[in-house]
Design an enzyme around this catalytic site. Sequence first.
Site, PDB file in Angstrom:
ATOM      1  N   VAL A 175      -0.367  -2.001  15.194  1.00  0.00           N
ATOM      2  CA  VAL A 175       0.868  -1.087  15.092  1.00  0.00           C
ATOM      3  C   VAL A 175       2.124  -2.332  15.296  1.00  0.00           C
ATOM      4  O   VAL A 175       2.205  -3.126  16.308  1.00  0.00           O
ATOM      5  CB  VAL A 175       0.981  -0.120  16.151  1.00  0.00           C
ATOM      6  N   ASP A 176       3.139  -2.450  14.156  1.00  0.00           N
ATOM      7  CA  ASP A 176       4.131  -3.272  14.186  1.00  0.00           C
ATOM      8  C   ASP A 176       5.482  -2.460  14.962  1.00  0.00           C
ATOM      9  O   ASP A 176       5.808  -1.282  14.487  1.00  0.00           O
ATOM     10  CB  ASP A 176       4.515  -3.617  13.075  1.00  0.00           C
TER      11      ASP A 176
ATOM     12  N   VAL B  79       4.247 -20.776  -3.625  1.00  0.00           N
ATOM     13  CA  VAL B  79       5.100 -21.930  -3.212  1.00  0.00           C
ATOM     14  C   VAL B  79       6.551 -21.212  -3.234  1.00  0.00           C
ATOM     15  O   VAL B  79       7.417 -22.017  -3.846  1.00  0.00           O
ATOM     16  CB  VAL B  79       4.998 -23.125  -4.163  1.00  0.00           C
TER      17      VAL B  79
ATOM     18  N   ASP C 297      10.051 -19.823  -3.658  1.00  0.00           N
ATOM     19  CA  ASP C 297      10.719 -19.334  -4.810  1.00  0.00           C
ATOM     20  C   ASP C 297      10.659 -20.182  -6.150  1.00  0.00           C
ATOM     21  O   ASP C 297      11.188 -20.055  -7.289  1.00  0.00           O
ATOM     22  CB  ASP C 297      12.455 -19.430  -4.555  1.00  0.00           C
ATOM     23  N   ARG C 298       9.518 -21.182  -5.844  1.00  0.00           N
ATOM     24  CA  ARG C 298       9.137 -21.742  -7.026  1.00  0.00           C
ATOM     25  C   ARG C 298       8.074 -21.066  -7.658  1.00  0.00           C
ATOM     26  O   ARG C 298       7.610 -21.576  -8.971  1.00  0.00           O
ATOM     27  CB  ARG C 298       8.583 -23.309  -6.751  1.00  0.00           C
TER      28      ARG C 298
ATOM     29  N   ALA D 257       5.955  -8.597   4.616  1.00  0.00           N
ATOM     30  CA  ALA D 257       4.859  -8.539   4.207  1.00  0.00           C
ATOM     31  C   ALA D 257       4.688  -8.779   2.654  1.00  0.00           C
ATOM     32  O   ALA D 257       3.810  -8.543   2.024  1.00  0.00           O
ATOM     33  CB  ALA D 257       4.440  -6.887   3.985  1.00  0.00           C
ATOM     34  N   ALA D 258       5.653  -9.928   2.502  1.00  0.00           N
ATOM     35  CA  ALA D 258       5.549 -10.683   0.955  1.00  0.00           C
ATOM     36  C   ALA D 258       4.084 -10.995   0.522  1.00  0.00           C
ATOM     37  O   ALA D 258       3.576 -10.682  -0.464  1.00  0.00           O
ATOM     38  CB  ALA D 258       6.442 -11.376   0.976  1.00  0.00           C
ATOM     39  N   GLY D 259       3.501 -11.885   1.602  1.00  0.00           N
ATOM     40  CA  GLY D 259       2.442 -12.467   1.139  1.00  0.00           C
ATOM     41  C   GLY D 259       1.240 -11.526   1.052  1.00  0.00           C
ATOM     42  O   GLY D 259       0.134 -11.760   0.188  1.00  0.00           O
ATOM     43  N   ASP D 260       1.241 -10.426   1.888  1.00  0.00           N
ATOM     44  CA  ASP D 260       0.104  -9.410   1.866  1.00  0.00           C
ATOM     45  C   ASP D 260       0.486  -8.783   0.636  1.00  0.00           C
ATOM     46  O   ASP D 260      -0.634  -8.312   0.008  1.00  0.00           O
ATOM     47  CB  ASP D 260       0.318  -8.559   3.107  1.00  0.00           C
TER      48      ASP D 260
ATOM     49  N   THR E  73       9.075  -5.897  -2.222  1.00  0.00           N
ATOM     50  CA  THR E  73       8.517  -5.683  -0.890  1.00  0.00           C
ATOM     51  C   THR E  73       9.803  -6.379  -0.285  1.00  0.00           C
ATOM     52  O   THR E  73      10.290  -5.867   1.000  1.00  0.00           O
ATOM     53  CB  THR E  73       7.235  -6.368  -0.689  1.00  0.00           C
TER      54      THR E  73
ATOM     55  N   GLY F  12      10.430  -3.528   6.960  1.00  0.00           N
ATOM     56  CA  GLY F  12       9.288  -3.100   7.380  1.00  0.00           C
ATOM     57  C   GLY F  12       8.110  -3.704   6.635  1.00  0.00           C
ATOM     58  O   GLY F  12       8.413  -4.354   5.601  1.00  0.00           O
TER      59      GLY F  12
END
Length: 306
Positions: A12-13, A222, A224-225, A250-253, A284, A289
């Site tokens: 829970v975040d 990597v 913005d590359r 949550a960008a990577g997820d 995302t 959130g």
Amino acid sequence: MNKVTVLGSLNVDTSFRVTDFPKPGETISVKEKGNAAGGKGANQAVAASRLGAQTSFIGQVGDDASGRFMVKSLEEDNIDASCVSINPSVGTGTATIMLDEDGQNCILVYGGANQAITPEDIEGAEDEIASSDFLVAQFETPQNVAIRAFEIAKANGVKTILNPAPAPKSIDPELLKLTDIIVPNELESASITGIEITDEESMVKTAACFAEMGVANVLITVGDRGAFYMIDGKHNLVPAYKVQAVDTTAAGDTFIGALSAQLKTDYSNVEEAISFAEHSSSITVQRLGAQPSIPHLDEVKELINN
């Protein structure tokens, strides 16, 4: 449609928006507070489900209101939560997230039930794993649990994706040998291999290092590359789809979930799947959130087609 099973964390975040991160001993005002379902594993499963995959989840929660909330949130995103076990003695995981005005974050995580899951808990999910196209795992649950899950996957011809995040001090060599594709970001990659990502040559060297560890296929995000891949001996750098970030939580997820939803098991569409994942992540990061910011399939398709 891919069938994706995610082994991972349920948190829970609680998010706090601040002007700048506090210095040691400093008290600051919070501009905005929010609560939402999260955890790297849960985020990746939500992304996979929203972006086109039939998705199941393996994890553990406490016998508490937070745990019931997390299971319900998975089910509301059409994720099969039948392999989420309940631990009566440990609380559900939580994360406290600070976001500054540049969209950067600092995160404090209480593992709770996520860290109490055992290899024995995985045995009950064997049929779910065996019927999948991809099994995804990260490091917010114990490595020995991931090893058992990956063993079952490999025995049944299921492709395994390891997202080595948060970056561990060390990775069990056995887990790497069971990994079909490892997907770190550039900092996680450098932490594991000792090779700083500076250019494409360093990316190729990093892929060779992972190959020596037993992982033949590598995909490194990597920033913005874009994203570099070395898959089946072929490599390239797929440029990023650039936007102004508001919240990178949550960008990577989202990238991992989108990739697992769209990648073919023979990797023949790897560049298309990476581009799709990059477009998904770009949506995302423009929202606040973790799970609330993850897009749905029609949104990504519209972005790609425009």
